[in-house]
Scaffold this active site. Sequence first.
Site, PDB file in Angstrom:
ATOM      1  N   GLU A 275     -32.539   3.563 -11.468  1.00 23.09           N
ATOM      2  CA  GLU A 275     -33.499   4.283 -10.619  1.00 23.09           C
ATOM      3  C   GLU A 275     -33.011   5.703 -10.343  1.00 23.09           C
ATOM      4  O   GLU A 275     -32.767   6.064  -9.192  1.00 23.09           O
ATOM      5  CB  GLU A 275     -33.655   3.551  -9.278  1.00 23.09           C
ATOM      6  N   PRO A 276     -32.851   6.539 -11.353  1.00 23.48           N
ATOM      7  CA  PRO A 276     -32.373   7.893 -11.091  1.00 23.48           C
ATOM      8  C   PRO A 276     -33.468   8.767 -10.487  1.00 23.48           C
ATOM      9  O   PRO A 276     -34.639   8.644 -10.853  1.00 23.48           O
ATOM     10  CB  PRO A 276     -32.011   8.395 -12.492  1.00 23.48           C
ATOM     11  N   ARG A 278     -32.477  12.326  -8.429  1.00 22.86           N
ATOM     12  CA  ARG A 278     -31.919  13.674  -8.424  1.00 22.86           C
ATOM     13  C   ARG A 278     -31.527  14.140  -9.830  1.00 22.86           C
ATOM     14  O   ARG A 278     -31.776  15.283 -10.215  1.00 22.86           O
ATOM     15  CB  ARG A 278     -30.678  13.651  -7.528  1.00 22.86           C
ATOM     16  N   ARG A 314     -32.707  20.424   3.005  1.00 25.24           N
ATOM     17  CA  ARG A 314     -31.392  19.882   2.687  1.00 25.24           C
ATOM     18  C   ARG A 314     -30.222  20.630   3.342  1.00 25.24           C
ATOM     19  O   ARG A 314     -29.292  19.991   3.837  1.00 25.24           O
ATOM     20  CB  ARG A 314     -31.180  19.790   1.168  1.00 25.24           C
ATOM     21  N   TYR A 318     -28.128  18.185   5.599  1.00 26.68           N
ATOM     22  CA  TYR A 318     -26.878  17.665   5.014  1.00 26.68           C
ATOM     23  C   TYR A 318     -25.845  18.754   4.749  1.00 26.68           C
ATOM     24  O   TYR A 318     -24.918  18.527   3.964  1.00 26.68           O
ATOM     25  CB  TYR A 318     -27.166  16.958   3.665  1.00 26.68           C
ATOM     26  N   CYS A 343     -37.605  29.335  14.057  1.00 24.99           N
ATOM     27  CA  CYS A 343     -36.892  29.675  15.282  1.00 24.99           C
ATOM     28  C   CYS A 343     -35.895  28.615  15.703  1.00 24.99           C
ATOM     29  O   CYS A 343     -36.045  27.971  16.743  1.00 24.99           O
ATOM     30  CB  CYS A 343     -37.901  29.950  16.380  1.00 24.99           C
ATOM     31  N   GLU A 344     -34.927  28.382  14.901  1.00 31.34           N
ATOM     32  CA  GLU A 344     -33.739  27.651  15.334  1.00 31.34           C
ATOM     33  C   GLU A 344     -32.587  28.011  14.405  1.00 31.34           C
ATOM     34  O   GLU A 344     -32.801  28.335  13.229  1.00 31.34           O
ATOM     35  CB  GLU A 344     -33.962  26.137  15.407  1.00 31.34           C
ATOM     36  N   TYR A 372     -35.761  16.214  -3.838  1.00 27.43           N
ATOM     37  CA  TYR A 372     -35.666  16.202  -2.380  1.00 27.43           C
ATOM     38  C   TYR A 372     -35.920  17.596  -1.797  1.00 27.43           C
ATOM     39  O   TYR A 372     -35.308  17.991  -0.805  1.00 27.43           O
ATOM     40  CB  TYR A 372     -34.307  15.636  -1.926  1.00 27.43           C
TER      41      TYR A 372
HETATM   42  N1  LLP Z   1     -32.910   3.940  -5.596  1.00 26.10           N
HETATM   43  C1  LLP Z   1     -32.876   3.744  -4.279  1.00 26.10           C
HETATM   44  C2  LLP Z   1     -33.047   2.394  -3.738  1.00 26.10           C
HETATM   45  C3  LLP Z   1     -32.650   4.847  -3.423  1.00 26.10           C
HETATM   46  O1  LLP Z   1     -32.585   4.666  -2.109  1.00 26.10           O
HETATM   47  C4  LLP Z   1     -32.486   6.144  -3.974  1.00 26.10           C
HETATM   48  C5  LLP Z   1     -32.264   7.309  -3.130  1.00 26.10           C
HETATM   49  C6  LLP Z   1     -32.562   6.287  -5.371  1.00 26.10           C
HETATM   50  C7  LLP Z   1     -32.771   5.159  -6.147  1.00 26.10           C
HETATM   51  C8  LLP Z   1     -32.421   7.603  -6.073  1.00 26.10           C
HETATM   52  O2  LLP Z   1     -31.147   8.146  -5.881  1.00 26.10           O
HETATM   53  P1  LLP Z   1     -30.699   9.453  -6.702  1.00 26.10           P
HETATM   54  O3  LLP Z   1     -30.614   9.079  -8.148  1.00 26.10           O
HETATM   55  O4  LLP Z   1     -31.729  10.504  -6.455  1.00 26.10           O
HETATM   56  O5  LLP Z   1     -29.399   9.807  -6.111  1.00 26.10           O
HETATM   57  N2  LLP Z   1     -32.773  13.217   0.726  1.00 26.10           N
HETATM   58  C9  LLP Z   1     -31.415  13.077   0.273  1.00 26.10           C
HETATM   59  C10 LLP Z   1     -31.256  11.986  -0.762  1.00 26.10           C
HETATM   60  C11 LLP Z   1     -31.703  10.627  -0.285  1.00 26.10           C
HETATM   61  C12 LLP Z   1     -31.576   9.556  -1.344  1.00 26.10           C
HETATM   62  C13 LLP Z   1     -32.179   8.295  -0.877  1.00 26.10           C
HETATM   63  N3  LLP Z   1     -32.200   7.247  -1.834  1.00 26.10           N
HETATM   64  C14 LLP Z   1     -30.935  14.425  -0.278  1.00 26.10           C
HETATM   65  O6  LLP Z   1     -31.707  15.383  -0.245  1.00 26.10           O
HETATM   66  O7  LLP Z   1     -29.784  14.550  -0.678  1.00 26.10           O
END
Ligand code: LLP
Length: 418
Positions: A275-276, A278, A314, A318, A343-344, A372
């Site tokens: 499940e990629p 990013r 982001r 983070y 304004c913050e 994201y």
């Molecule tokens: N599968 C599940 C169950 C997940 O919760 C996530 C991400 C992914 C796959 C995809 O993960 P990736 O391959 O994108 O790392 N908003 C945050 C990232 C939150 C990720 C949440 N879950 C950011 O901007 O860094």
Amino acid sequence: MNHFQFRDGELFAEDVPLARIAAEVGTPVYVYSRATLERHARVFSEAVAQAGDVEVAFALKANPNLAVVRVLAKMGMGADVVSGGELDRALAAGMTPDKIVFSGVGKTDDEMVHALDTGIGQFNIESEEEGRDLAALAAARGLTAPATLRVNPDVDAGTHAKISTGKAENKFGVAISDAPAIFARLSALPGLNLRGVALHIGSQIFDLAPLEAAFARVGRLVADLRAAGHAITHVDLGGGLGIAYRPDDVPQEPSAYGAMVARVTQGWGVKLMFEPGRMIAGNAGVLLTRVIRVKPGSVHPFVVVDAAMNDLARPALYDAYHHFEPVTATTETMTANLVGPVCESGDTFAMARETGVVAQGDLAVFRTAGAYGATMASTYNSRAMVPEVLVDGDRYAVVADRIPAATIMGAERVPDWL
Ligand code: LLP
């Protein structure tokens, strides 16, 4: 590798100058590159194919834009969704139901019924309670829900605390030690075809070791479940592979990840799912912005750009780094605080950042904003909802309109008793 490159000192998205998009669509605006999306999808899919029978589902949460998802659907990818809204988007973008996986810790009855009626490929169940609810809903409809049980392997992914999901204290999945008993109880229920396990330990992971440790634990669980008489045919290894945000970041090559997966999962004899998010979309997008003005600061000047924390959350959420670059190349540099108009003080993209010199009216980008980014945007401070553009060679299309603040205000009502 991405398709946002300089040509004769001007930054292009594929064959389109970003300055042209800024002039025609306005700023701030997210710009995506189709060729980059396709490249990343291909590289990742080829990398994990080393492990045998695989299926790749794009995590829609990273970038649910219909056009982006359509690009990936056309490449044969599936979708990992976490809400009824994402499910509808995946379908609208052309994903076939059998390639849709439904993850998430709080699926409502309505969402599960919708997914059952749609005939999605798999539910990743996050708790025994959810499994019982899903089984009852499916059985009542004379259906059998294909499912895995998500386990929490209790490993530290070594990433930002807010995007770690595989530690015992996180809300996701069931404790791996409880998994055999829960699996036995759920698999006895009519309405469920519990056929495997799933995990996802976090996002933006640079080190393969925690992933490998988690996968090895799941491998032992698969063996235990089989020994207990369960047929295990699917293991979903989640997403999480990190990407380069800083110029000197050295992320794992997808091929190294694929080789590790192939080694650890050898002999499992299952369909492996991924499940990629990013990894596919991150470097396929930039946030294009214009400098409103430069004002002096106590140490460094403030470069005030027309993008803000509501458009790209982001950094505020983070402390994330997004590389900032003027659209017209310059060899002159400056050290500046990069801020938006909200304004913050949290509306700060970077403090004391060394960057190419920019002045009022100049265009610049925040890179690596394809994942994201737009999807986490809001209209805070009554700003417009940021638009999105997809570039394909020498053409581009606005794939999400700018929603003006007035339109958003138009959805609000003052009751007649006020
Ligand atoms: N599968 C599940 C169950 C997940 O919760 C996530 C991400 C992914 C796959 C995809 O993960 P990736 O391959 O994108 O790392 N908003 C945050 C990232 C939150 C990720 C949440 N879950 C950011 O901007 O860094």
